[in-house]
Design a protein around this motif. Structure first.
Motif, PDB file in Angstrom:
ATOM      1  N   LYS A 142       0.846  -1.193   0.000  1.00 45.10           N
ATOM      2  CA  LYS A 142       0.000   0.000   0.000  1.00 45.10           C
ATOM      3  C   LYS A 142       0.886   1.250   0.000  1.00 45.10           C
ATOM      4  CE  LYS A 142      -2.242  -1.156   3.705  1.00 45.10           C
ATOM      5  NZ  LYS A 142      -3.201  -1.087   4.844  1.00 45.10           N
ATOM      6  N   LEU A 177       0.891   5.394  -0.137  1.00 47.16           N
ATOM      7  CA  LEU A 177       0.145   6.654  -0.029  1.00 47.16           C
ATOM      8  C   LEU A 177       0.972   7.753  -0.689  1.00 47.16           C
ATOM      9  CD1 LEU A 177      -2.088   8.514   1.069  1.00 47.16           C
ATOM     10  CD2 LEU A 177      -0.745   8.701   3.183  1.00 47.16           C
ATOM     11  N   TYR A 225      -3.017   4.865  -2.818  1.00 45.22           N
ATOM     12  CA  TYR A 225      -3.963   5.854  -2.295  1.00 45.22           C
ATOM     13  C   TYR A 225      -3.342   7.234  -2.524  1.00 45.22           C
ATOM     14  CZ  TYR A 225      -5.830   1.840   0.284  1.00 45.22           C
ATOM     15  OH  TYR A 225      -6.353   0.616   0.631  1.00 45.22           O
ATOM     16  N   ALA A 242      -5.057  10.433   5.872  1.00 43.12           N
ATOM     17  CA  ALA A 242      -4.929   9.189   5.117  1.00 43.12           C
ATOM     18  C   ALA A 242      -3.978   8.209   5.800  1.00 43.12           C
ATOM     19  CB  ALA A 242      -4.441   9.487   3.693  1.00 43.12           C
ATOM     20  N   HIS A 269      -5.496   4.578   6.433  1.00 42.85           N
ATOM     21  CA  HIS A 269      -5.078   3.465   5.570  1.00 42.85           C
ATOM     22  C   HIS A 269      -3.863   2.693   6.072  1.00 42.85           C
ATOM     23  CE1 HIS A 269      -8.004   4.806   2.644  1.00 42.85           C
ATOM     24  NE2 HIS A 269      -7.430   6.005   2.557  1.00 42.85           N
ATOM     25  N   PRO A 283      -0.544   2.984   5.553  1.00 40.84           N
ATOM     26  CA  PRO A 283       0.188   2.562   4.352  1.00 40.84           C
ATOM     27  C   PRO A 283       1.508   1.870   4.671  1.00 40.84           C
ATOM     28  CG  PRO A 283       0.458   4.917   4.717  1.00 40.84           C
ATOM     29  CD  PRO A 283      -0.560   4.454   5.714  1.00 40.84           C
TER      30      PRO A 283
END
Length: 457
Positions: free
Chosen positions: A9, A11, A35, A46, A50, A52
């Motif tokens: 993931k 960001l 993202y 975020a 999330h 990340p």
């Protein structure tokens, strides 16, 4: 999902929408789960939403800068690689970024293949850190250095350790119950040492040691001016523990008002500092302990049932020392060795009579009382510790007669238990297996009790 199928993931934080759109397409096509956040403030939100694996952020943004995004990402997870990008690079800014923990510092404009290569290295770096942490945890679980197994060989104690070792790698809340001095904090620290949070903080507080107002300030923090003496903001222990473990000792001593706030912490995973209006998210794992019977406290109205069920996800009941007499020689040897080391002298030994006295004493103060008694004995004894060096309360135990012309006004529980065990044993014709079944205990416990009361002949 296998390790090879996992998509890291990423960001991406920038204040230019066009750059975000381009990078989103690039990274998605390169196998990343991407993202985006428009601006630094959105980036902070975020990160919390999330979690990340990697953060790619511009440095110069209005309001919240890339260095602040870097700090927030590292605070949430120190293993998160953060890559900074800027069109106005300087040696000073690059050095500052590295000093604050940036993984890489790349200058715009950059080639796509260059950025993708950096992101792949960052993903590999994070994976290796996670694997290393997992291996360290496994070593601790197998009895390696850093997580010394609490001492004991009794069946009841080994069962406690088995459950503790099973739940340690999880994030479940654990309620540790037992009499004062049975080792509740020892078990809490053992769980922390075996967990994935072992590199983070272990903080603890005794809820019965502080008045309600001060306890809430310690737990949740406060803002400047919220009460007399609050001259600056204070971070509460829930937040200070970060991604570590927070141990609430003697939680049964808290007031109903404080219990309501603790319930909110467990349900919402956030705290509101005293005098504040905005909540602060927390990530710490909670362990709690009490020497009270919380179910009885609920019936009396002294403890909230909803908080009890939130705390009692995993329950550990620590046996009192009188029910693990076979552990006393092992514990005594350990305490004597430690005391000798502290005094810079060889460890003293117990005589047979002294050890026998220790094993027959009921230990209302449990392991803590045993440790204190042995420390006293070391000071008062010569080369060996005889019964005369032990506290009088341990050596002056008088056996209650099973049959007497007149029953004592207040017979001890020990005398009542001895008489009842003998009565059941006689009723079962001396069959110890049937006697154990009738008493509702396992045979090994019965044999230990028979030996203690001199009924094993």
């Amino acid at each position: 999902m296998t390790k090879s199928d996992y998509k890291p993931k990423v960001l991406v934080v920038d204040d230019e929408a066009g750059i975000l759109e381009s990078l989103h397409i690039l990274l998605r096509n390169e196998g990343f789960n991407c993202y985006t956040a428009l601006g630094g403030r959105a980036g902070l939100d975020a990160i919390a939403a999330h979690a990340p694996d990697i953060v790619l952020t511009d440095v110069r943004m209005p309001g919240v800068t890339g260095l602040e995004v870097l700090s927030a990402a590292r605070l949430q997870d120190a293993d998160t690689p953060v890559i900074l990008m800027t069109a106005q690079a300087s040696l000073q800014s690059a050095v500052q970024a590295v000093n604050e923990g940036a993984f890489y510092y790349i200058q715009k404009p950059f080639r796509n293949d260059e950025l993708v290569a950096i992101l792949r290295r960052a993903a590999e770096h994070r994976s290796l850190r996670a694997e290393n942490r997992s291996l360290k945890q496994e070593i601790r679980r197998r009895g390696g250095a850093g997580a010394a197994r609490p001492m004991g060989v009794s069946k009841a104690w080994l069962e406690v350790l088995r459950i503790a070792e099973t739940v340690a790698p999880t994030d479940s809340t654990v309620l540790i119950q037992g009499e004062s001095g049975t080792g509740k904090e020892v078990i809490a620290r053992y769980i922390h040492d075996l967990s994935q949070r072992t590199d983070a903080a272990f903080l603890s507080i005794n809820c019965g040691a502080l008045p309600e107002s001060l306890l809430e300030s310690e737990l949740f923090g406060h803002v400047k001016g919220s009460f007399t003496g609050a001259v600056k903001d204070k971070l509460g222990l829930f937040a200070a523990a970060g991604k570590g473990t927070f141990f609430l000792d003697e939680i049964g001593e808290t007031t109903l008002a404080t219990q309501v706030k603790l319930l909110r912490v467990l349900q919402q995973r956030e705290v509101i500092p005293v005098g504040a209006t905005e909540a602060v998210a927390i990530e710490t794992r909670l362990l709690a302990a009490t020497n009270r019977d919380l179910e009885e406290e609920i019936r009396r109205g002294g403890f909230r049932s909803d908080l009890y069920y939130r705390l009692n996800v995993i329950s550990l009941h620590l046996p009192p020392l009188r029910e693990r007499a076979e552990d006393i020689p092992l514990l005594a040897e350990h305490f004597l060795a430690r005391t000798g080391q502290q005094r810079g002298e060889p460890a003293k030994q117990l005589t047979g009579a002294a050890l026998d006295a220790l094993q027959h004493y009921p230990w209302p103060g449990n392991v803590r009382e045993l440790e204190n008694a042995l420390e006293r004995a070391v000071i008062l004894s010569g080369e060996a510790i005889d019964v005369r060096a032990l506290p009088e309360r341990i050596t002056s135990r008088k056996a209650e007669p099973l049959v007497a012309d007149r029953a004592p006004i207040n017979p001890t529980l020990e005398a009542i238990e001895r008489a009842y065990i003998l009565w059941v044993l006689q009723s079962e014709g001396g069959n110890k297996t049937r006697t154990a079944e009738m008493l509702g205990i396992d045979p090994s416990t019965l044999y230990r009790k028979l030996a203690r009361y001199g009924l094993d002949t």
